[in-house]
Scaffold this motif. Structure first.
Motif, mmCIF file in Angstrom:
data_model
loop_
_atom_site.group_PDB
_atom_site.id
_atom_site.type_symbol
_atom_site.label_atom_id
_atom_site.label_comp_id
_atom_site.label_asym_id
_atom_site.label_seq_id
_atom_site.Cartn_x
_atom_site.Cartn_y
_atom_site.Cartn_z
ATOM 1 N N THR A 22 0.863 -1.170 0.000
ATOM 2 C CA THR A 22 0.000 0.000 0.000
ATOM 3 C C THR A 22 0.906 1.228 0.000
ATOM 4 N N LEU A 23 0.607 2.155 -0.878
ATOM 5 C CA LEU A 23 1.421 3.367 -0.990
ATOM 6 C C LEU A 23 0.533 4.582 -0.798
ATOM 7 N N GLU A 24 1.046 5.559 -0.055
ATOM 8 C CA GLU A 24 0.277 6.779 0.128
ATOM 9 C C GLU A 24 0.318 7.605 -1.155
ATOM 10 N N ARG A 65 1.248 6.210 -11.289
ATOM 11 C CA ARG A 65 0.989 7.639 -11.493
ATOM 12 C C ARG A 65 -0.470 7.848 -11.918
ATOM 13 N N ALA A 66 -0.955 6.985 -12.823
ATOM 14 C CA ALA A 66 -2.342 7.095 -13.278
ATOM 15 C C ALA A 66 -3.306 6.854 -12.117
ATOM 16 N N ALA A 67 -3.001 5.859 -11.283
ATOM 17 C CA ALA A 67 -3.874 5.564 -10.145
ATOM 18 C C ALA A 67 -3.919 6.748 -9.176
ATOM 19 N N LEU A 68 -2.782 7.396 -8.985
ATOM 20 C CA LEU A 68 -2.740 8.545 -8.080
ATOM 21 C C LEU A 68 -3.588 9.704 -8.598
ATOM 22 N N THR A 69 -3.726 9.817 -9.909
ATOM 23 C CA THR A 69 -4.535 10.916 -10.455
ATOM 24 C C THR A 69 -6.021 10.715 -10.156
ATOM 25 N N ASP A 70 -6.423 9.512 -9.742
ATOM 26 C CA ASP A 70 -7.813 9.305 -9.337
ATOM 27 C C ASP A 70 -8.131 10.056 -8.047
ATOM 28 N N GLY A 71 -7.097 10.441 -7.306
ATOM 29 C CA GLY A 71 -7.287 11.329 -6.169
ATOM 30 C C GLY A 71 -7.507 10.687 -4.815
ATOM 31 N N GLY A 72 -7.319 9.386 -4.714
ATOM 32 C CA GLY A 72 -7.501 8.722 -3.413
ATOM 33 C C GLY A 72 -6.338 9.005 -2.479
ATOM 34 N N ASP A 83 4.869 -18.623 -14.944
ATOM 35 C CA ASP A 83 5.406 -18.964 -16.271
ATOM 36 C C ASP A 83 6.251 -17.842 -16.871
ATOM 37 N N HIS A 84 7.151 -17.311 -16.069
ATOM 38 C CA HIS A 84 8.068 -16.256 -16.529
ATOM 39 C C HIS A 84 7.343 -15.006 -17.018
ATOM 40 N N GLN A 85 6.189 -14.758 -16.447
ATOM 41 C CA GLN A 85 5.489 -13.501 -16.692
ATOM 42 C C GLN A 85 5.128 -12.905 -15.342
ATOM 43 N N ALA A 86 5.032 -11.583 -15.309
ATOM 44 C CA ALA A 86 4.620 -10.904 -14.084
ATOM 45 C C ALA A 86 3.377 -10.076 -14.365
ATOM 46 N N LEU A 87 2.426 -10.158 -13.450
ATOM 47 C CA LEU A 87 1.251 -9.308 -13.496
ATOM 48 C C LEU A 87 1.484 -8.176 -12.504
ATOM 49 N N ILE A 88 1.408 -6.953 -13.002
ATOM 50 C CA ILE A 88 1.520 -5.761 -12.166
ATOM 51 C C ILE A 88 0.148 -5.112 -12.177
ATOM 52 N N LEU A 89 -0.431 -4.951 -11.011
ATOM 53 C CA LEU A 89 -1.793 -4.429 -10.896
ATOM 54 C C LEU A 89 -1.798 -3.309 -9.866
ATOM 55 N N VAL A 90 -2.403 -2.181 -10.224
ATOM 56 C CA VAL A 90 -2.493 -1.055 -9.298
ATOM 57 C C VAL A 90 -3.970 -0.694 -9.127
ATOM 58 N N LEU A 91 -4.405 -0.622 -7.881
ATOM 59 C CA LEU A 91 -5.785 -0.239 -7.574
ATOM 60 C C LEU A 91 -5.799 1.139 -6.942
ATOM 61 N N SER A 92 -6.751 1.969 -7.386
ATOM 62 C CA SER A 92 -6.827 3.330 -6.853
ATOM 63 C C SER A 92 -7.792 3.460 -5.677
ATOM 64 N N HIS A 93 -8.723 2.530 -5.523
ATOM 65 C CA HIS A 93 -9.711 2.591 -4.444
ATOM 66 C C HIS A 93 -10.513 3.885 -4.465
ATOM 67 N N ARG A 127 -10.632 2.006 -9.581
ATOM 68 C CA ARG A 127 -10.174 1.563 -10.882
ATOM 69 C C ARG A 127 -8.938 0.677 -10.739
ATOM 70 N N ARG A 128 -8.914 -0.376 -11.544
ATOM 71 C CA ARG A 128 -7.747 -1.255 -11.613
ATOM 72 C C ARG A 128 -7.026 -0.997 -12.926
ATOM 73 N N ARG A 129 -5.742 -0.890 -12.839
ATOM 74 C CA ARG A 129 -4.910 -0.785 -14.043
ATOM 75 C C ARG A 129 -3.877 -1.884 -13.931
ATOM 76 N N TRP A 130 -3.689 -2.632 -15.022
ATOM 77 C CA TRP A 130 -2.792 -3.783 -14.924
ATOM 78 C C TRP A 130 -1.997 -3.969 -16.216
#
Length: 137
Positions: A22-24, A65-72, A83-93, A127-130
């Motif tokens: 969790t990041l402020e 950066r996009a999630a932070l623009t949602d203003g939460g 399988d040698h792939q990474a899923l990066i997911l950011v939630l703005s809440h 919003r979820r961005r992944w």
């Protein structure tokens, strides 16, 4: 596919590792998110070349950066690998924002991701961005 978009469902992430932070909402949060992701991937044993590491950092920074623009007040960052792939997911809440412009996804796609997307999380209304990235052999 849709399984990868919901990493918080424990039953769906059997046989893969996951981490989250969790990041402020602060100016330094996107760079910190990038460091979290690359450090965790290294801890998991991935040896990324400098170009791939720079791209994964850049993707994470863009999503955060996009999630932070949602203003939460905070965002959450989720990372899973399989399988040698990474899923990066950011939630703005943060609920109730206009649809994402295509610019973000175009920019993320330009960084060599396998796929990426954005949608609304039905549970918390944010919003979820992944992005799904290839980690190499």
């Amino acid at each position: 596919g849709s399984v990868l978009v919901r990493p918080r469902l424990a039953a769906r992430i059997a046989n893969r590792r996951a981490a989250n932070w969790t990041l402020e909402n602060a100016p330094w949060a996107p760079a910190k998110a990038g460091r979290h992701v690359t450090a965790k991937l290294a801890e998991w044993g991935y040896r990324l070349d400098s170009v791939r590491e720079a791209n994964i950092t850049a993707v994470t920074v863009l999503l955060a950066r996009a999630a932070l623009t949602d203003g939460g007040r905070r965002i959450s960052l989720h990372l899973a690998d399989q399988d040698h792939q990474a899923l990066i997911l950011v939630l703005s809440h943060q609920a109730g924002h206009a649809p994402e412009g295509e610019d973000l996804l175009r920019e993320v796609t330009g960084l060599g991701v396998v796929s990426c997307g954005t949608d609304t999380d039905q549970e918390d209304g944010g919003r979820r961005r992944w992005a799904l990235t290839d980690l190499g052999g």
